[in-house]
Write a protein that holds these residues in place. Structure first.
Motif, PDB file in Angstrom:
ATOM      1  N   PRO A   1      58.788  85.272 107.305  1.00 40.05           N
ATOM      2  CA  PRO A   1      58.455  86.669 107.056  1.00 40.05           C
ATOM      3  C   PRO A   1      59.661  87.582 107.211  1.00 40.05           C
ATOM      4  N   SER A   2      60.624  87.181 108.035  1.00 39.75           N
ATOM      5  CA  SER A   2      61.787  88.038 108.248  1.00 39.75           C
ATOM      6  C   SER A   2      62.786  87.856 107.139  1.00 39.75           C
TER       7      SER A   2
ATOM      8  N   PRO B   1      49.404  73.631 100.515  1.00 42.57           N
ATOM      9  CA  PRO B   1      49.949  74.929 100.064  1.00 42.57           C
ATOM     10  C   PRO B   1      50.693  75.656 101.180  1.00 42.57           C
ATOM     11  N   ALA B   2      51.912  76.063 100.901  1.00 42.67           N
ATOM     12  CA  ALA B   2      52.729  76.762 101.895  1.00 42.67           C
ATOM     13  C   ALA B   2      52.162  78.137 102.237  1.00 42.67           C
ATOM     14  N   GLU B   3      51.359  78.716 101.325  1.00 45.37           N
ATOM     15  CA  GLU B   3      50.818  80.050 101.564  1.00 45.37           C
ATOM     16  C   GLU B   3      49.912  80.095 102.789  1.00 45.37           C
ATOM     17  N   LEU B   4      49.215  78.986 103.086  1.00 44.53           N
ATOM     18  CA  LEU B   4      48.331  78.960 104.254  1.00 44.53           C
ATOM     19  C   LEU B   4      49.130  79.100 105.538  1.00 44.53           C
ATOM     20  N   GLU B   5      50.217  78.387 105.614  1.00 43.82           N
ATOM     21  CA  GLU B   5      51.064  78.485 106.801  1.00 43.82           C
ATOM     22  C   GLU B   5      51.751  79.848 106.874  1.00 43.82           C
ATOM     23  N   GLU B   6      52.155  80.373 105.722  1.00 48.65           N
ATOM     24  CA  GLU B   6      52.802  81.687 105.697  1.00 48.65           C
ATOM     25  C   GLU B   6      51.846  82.763 106.195  1.00 48.65           C
ATOM     26  N   ALA B   7      50.560  82.659 105.821  1.00 49.46           N
ATOM     27  CA  ALA B   7      49.576  83.638 106.297  1.00 49.46           C
ATOM     28  C   ALA B   7      49.426  83.572 107.816  1.00 49.46           C
ATOM     29  N   ALA B   8      49.449  82.363 108.376  1.00 50.44           N
ATOM     30  CA  ALA B   8      49.354  82.223 109.831  1.00 50.44           C
ATOM     31  C   ALA B   8      50.571  82.829 110.521  1.00 50.44           C
TER      32      ALA B   8
ATOM     33  N   VAL C   1      52.383  85.334 109.382  1.00 50.81           N
ATOM     34  CA  VAL C   1      52.251  86.790 109.261  1.00 50.81           C
ATOM     35  C   VAL C   1      51.251  87.329 110.285  1.00 50.81           C
ATOM     36  N   ASP C   2      50.210  86.529 110.592  1.00 49.82           N
ATOM     37  CA  ASP C   2      49.194  86.953 111.565  1.00 49.82           C
ATOM     38  C   ASP C   2      49.668  86.843 113.004  1.00 49.82           C
ATOM     39  N   GLY C   3      50.892  86.394 113.211  1.00 52.02           N
ATOM     40  CA  GLY C   3      51.438  86.372 114.565  1.00 52.02           C
ATOM     41  C   GLY C   3      51.588  85.001 115.184  1.00 52.02           C
ATOM     42  N   CYS C   4      51.214  83.943 114.476  1.00 59.01           N
ATOM     43  CA  CYS C   4      51.372  82.594 115.021  1.00 59.01           C
ATOM     44  C   CYS C   4      52.848  82.200 115.007  1.00 59.01           C
ATOM     45  N   SER C   5      53.259  81.449 115.999  1.00 56.78           N
ATOM     46  CA  SER C   5      54.591  80.854 115.949  1.00 56.78           C
ATOM     47  C   SER C   5      54.568  79.665 114.998  1.00 56.78           C
ATOM     48  N   ARG C   6      55.751  79.126 114.693  1.00 57.45           N
ATOM     49  CA  ARG C   6      55.813  77.977 113.790  1.00 57.45           C
ATOM     50  C   ARG C   6      55.045  76.786 114.360  1.00 57.45           C
TER      51      ARG C   6
END
Length: 673
Positions: free
Chosen positions: A17-18, A562-569, A571-576
């Motif tokens: 996200p950064s 899909p990478a979008e699922l992890e990207e959404a997590a 963005v919601d504040g989850c760490s990697r």
């Protein structure tokens, strides 16, 4: 069995996200996720480095030494130069080549035939596919025992069946066999063809599964267009099916060739390289020099001198797996338009002619017999196809359908008989009395059924201890491989760090590296730390062949999520790490289960390492323990059949219940033509 996977592409990793401006200088140089990548890849790198790369380097050093009594003396290249005049080594190399070449030819033919029969079948396809997979599932020691018993010249059912049907005397009359009844594993002219037959029986399921996946990937509109243009069934096969399967066939044959060329356990269990040295592969020569004669340098030289052959196949495989992503615009356009380059047109024919000539020179007796057998198969298939085409041309649609279905059912019945016959023999023999086994009464159906052999197995042999050892070793090595593979596969598929592609290629290389290159340095290493004759020796070394495969397979599966699922997590504040644990890992459950099933099966069936590292009965695993039950010419057939049944049932049950996850896990990321 392993499967064909495509190396994961780093481009599918989830973006951060950064923005780029928030990266430090170290992150810009080593990659945004280098810290997490180090953490996730450290277990895999440690095991692969310590158990694969370091032993190979140590083997290179060992090959330049020679043992003189208690001393080890540096001799430079003397061990390699001695191989030039070593008749046993030359025979072993020729045997490995002949064994591999004929086995791959017949596995392609039968695997393609089985895949086509299953692909066009609508009812019962899942059941038939499951039945055809059984030879691949059962342990190699079960395969070897069953075929040894069936091919026995006096008590074996093969000679009895061929004699009663009149086929045996016909084979002798046409000089396909020198005499009748045939000594399949004791006759020097028949031992190699018999060993090849058993390897084909064991390997056809792998080819069938791969070809089925390739057939499903061919667009149906290509067949429809060919049919509209008036193409016959043979023309559709030649111009649509084969081109569509070209990539899958090449990758499958390359992988299988590497494994077959370095095969040890099947040949050792069937013939121990005999009679004489007619079936002894180069791996057995290395085992004889290093383990039996304690000449580690000479044995290491035998394995390493063949490294360029294996390396060439691996290099070809890597090029093949990356050609779609790395091909230039001109090559991609030619491939899309079906126009190969000028050299690519003639090169296959040149290589085929050279390969055929080399095979005829290396094995003239086997060559013409194999040609006759292949010719008969091709003639029968062509005759059925010609009849069907002729009936269709005359408008006899119902008659052509009837002939086609009858031919396919006959072919499928013959294939199932070939596949299930040895397994049926094991099942009924396990429930015979000792008198029935010795006198061969009620050969096809025990009368009465009894559990006498199972009782004798646990009374006369430490079978329970072998079973427990196998459970412990298989479970422990699978857990180690699975944990490391989950972390390593995710890092290769998702994280951005410098060296990701190089690490992926290294995993691929170690995946296809044969155990023949490792058992000598690993044996020396275990002796040095006093871990031989210990279950720890197997728990530590089994990841050498399970971990690279598991990491490669899971990297492909993680890339398909899909990478979008992890990207959404994120963005919601989850760490990697939280996104990996809460989002990615639950979605990867089919892939993890498939990998766990495969690694457990490989550890359950492993023979070479257990055979070399373990000598005491209390530490033996099932494959080595069952082999030790045979003392010279004394073969307890009933007890071995009971043991084979008990060894095979857990694996078959696991595959039956895990078939849904297995299919889903192997589909994602699979190579398509």
């Amino acid at each position: 069995m392993s499967t064909v996977r495509q190396a994961p592409a780093p481009a599918r990793r989830a973006p951060s996200p950064s923005g780029p401006g928030s990266l430090t200088a170290t992150q810009r140089w080593l990659g945004r996720d280098w810290r997490l990548a180090v953490l996730f890849l450290a277990p895999t790198a440690l095991l692969v480095g310590a158990l694969v790369l370091v032993p190979i380097a140590r083997s290179m050093i060992t090959s330049t030494t020679e043992r003189h009594g208690q001393d080890t003396v540096f001799v430079g290249l003397d061990n390699y130069l001695a191989l030039v005049g070593d008749e046993q080594f030359r025979t072993g190399v020729v045997n490995s080549f002949v064994f591999t070449a004929y086995a791959e030819i017949f596995k392609v033919v039968l695997g393609l035939a089985a895949a086509l029969l299953l692909h066009h079948r609508r009812r019962g396809r899942a059941v038939l596919t499951g039945l055809l997979l059984v030879p691949w599932v059962v342990p190699t020691v079960v395969t070897a025992f069953s075929w040894r018993a069936l091919l026995d010249p006096i008590f074996g059912s093969v000679n009895t069946l061929l004699t009663s049907s009149g086929i045996g005397p016909l084979l002798a009359g046409t000089h396909l066999v020198d005499s009748w009844p045939a000594g399949w594993l004791s006759d020097p002219s028949l031992a190699m063809p018999s060993v090849i037959l058993v390897n084909v029986w064991k390997g056809v399921p792998f080819f069938t599964v791969c070809f089925l996946a390739g057939l499903k990937a061919i667009p149906a509109d290509q067949y429809e267009a060919a049919t509209i243009d008036g193409a016959s069934a043979w023309q559709r096969f030649a111009h649509v099916t084969l081109p569509g399967l070209r990539h899958v066939i090449t990758v499958t044959v390359t992988l299988s060739s590497i494994w077959t060329f370095n095969n040890f356990d099947l040949i050792w269990l069937l013939t121990q390289g005999g009679p004489g040295d007619v079936t002894a592969p180069y791996v057995l020569v290395a085992y004889s020099k290093a383990i039996l004669q304690l000449q580690y340098g000479a044995g290491a030289a035998v394995t390493l001198v063949m490294l360029p052959v294996v390396g060439g196949l691996v290099f070809f495989l890597v090029r093949l797996l990356r050609q779609d992503s790395g091909a230039g615009p001109l090559r991609r356009r030619r491939r899309a338009e079906g126009r190969p380059g000028p050299m690519r047109t003639a090169l296959p024919w040149i290589l085929t002619a050279a390969f055929t000539g080399l095979l005829a020179w290396a094995s003239p007796q086997i060559f013409w017999k194999a040609a006759v057998l292949l010719g008969v198969i091709m003639l029968i298939a062509a005759a059925v196809g010609r009849v069907v085409s002729a009936l269709q041309a005359r408008g006899g649609r119902r008659a052509s359908t009837l002939v086609s279905r009858t031919g396919s059912w006959v072919a499928m019945a013959g294939l199932l008989f070939f596949v299930l016959g040895p397994l049926y023999w094991i099942s009924v023999t396990a429930f015979k009395t000792e008198g029935q086994v010795v006198t061969r009464t009620h050969d096809l159906w025990p009368t009465p059924w009894t559990t006498e052999q199972f009782g004798a197995l646990f009374t006369n042999q430490p079978f329970g201890r072998w079973y427990l050892n196998t459970l412990v070793v298989s479970a422990a090595s699978t857990v180690v491989a699975l944990v490391c593979a989950v972390l390593g596969g995710y890092a290769l598929a998702r994280l951005r760090f410098r060296g990701a592609q190089g690490f992926t290629v290294t995993v691929l290389l170690t995946y296809v590296m044969p155990g023949a290159l490792l058992f000598i340095p690993l044996y020396q290493l275990l002796i040095g730390v006093r871990l031989t004759d210990s279950l720890w020796s197997l728990v530590l070394t089994y990841p050498t062949f399970t971990l690279p495969f598991a990491t490669w397979l899971l990297a492909g599966y993680f890339s398909s999520i899909p990478a979008e699922l992890e990207e959404a997590a994120l963005v919601d504040g989850c760490s990697r790490v939280q996104a990996f644990r809460r989002v990615v890992l639950p979605l990867a459950k089919p892939g993890v289960l498939a990998v766990g099933l495969f690694t457990l099966t490989n550890a359950w069936n492993e023979f070479l390492f257990a055979f070399v590292f373990i000598t005491k009965d209390e530490y033996k695993t099932l494959p080595v323990g069952m082999q030790s039950m045979i003392a010279g010419d004394v073969v307890p057939q009933g007890q071995l059949a009971a043991a084979s049944l008990l060894v095979s049932i857990p694996v078959v049950v696991m595959y039956a219940f895990g078939q849904r996850f297995l299919t889903e896990g192997l589909t994602a990321g699979a190579v398509k033509g």
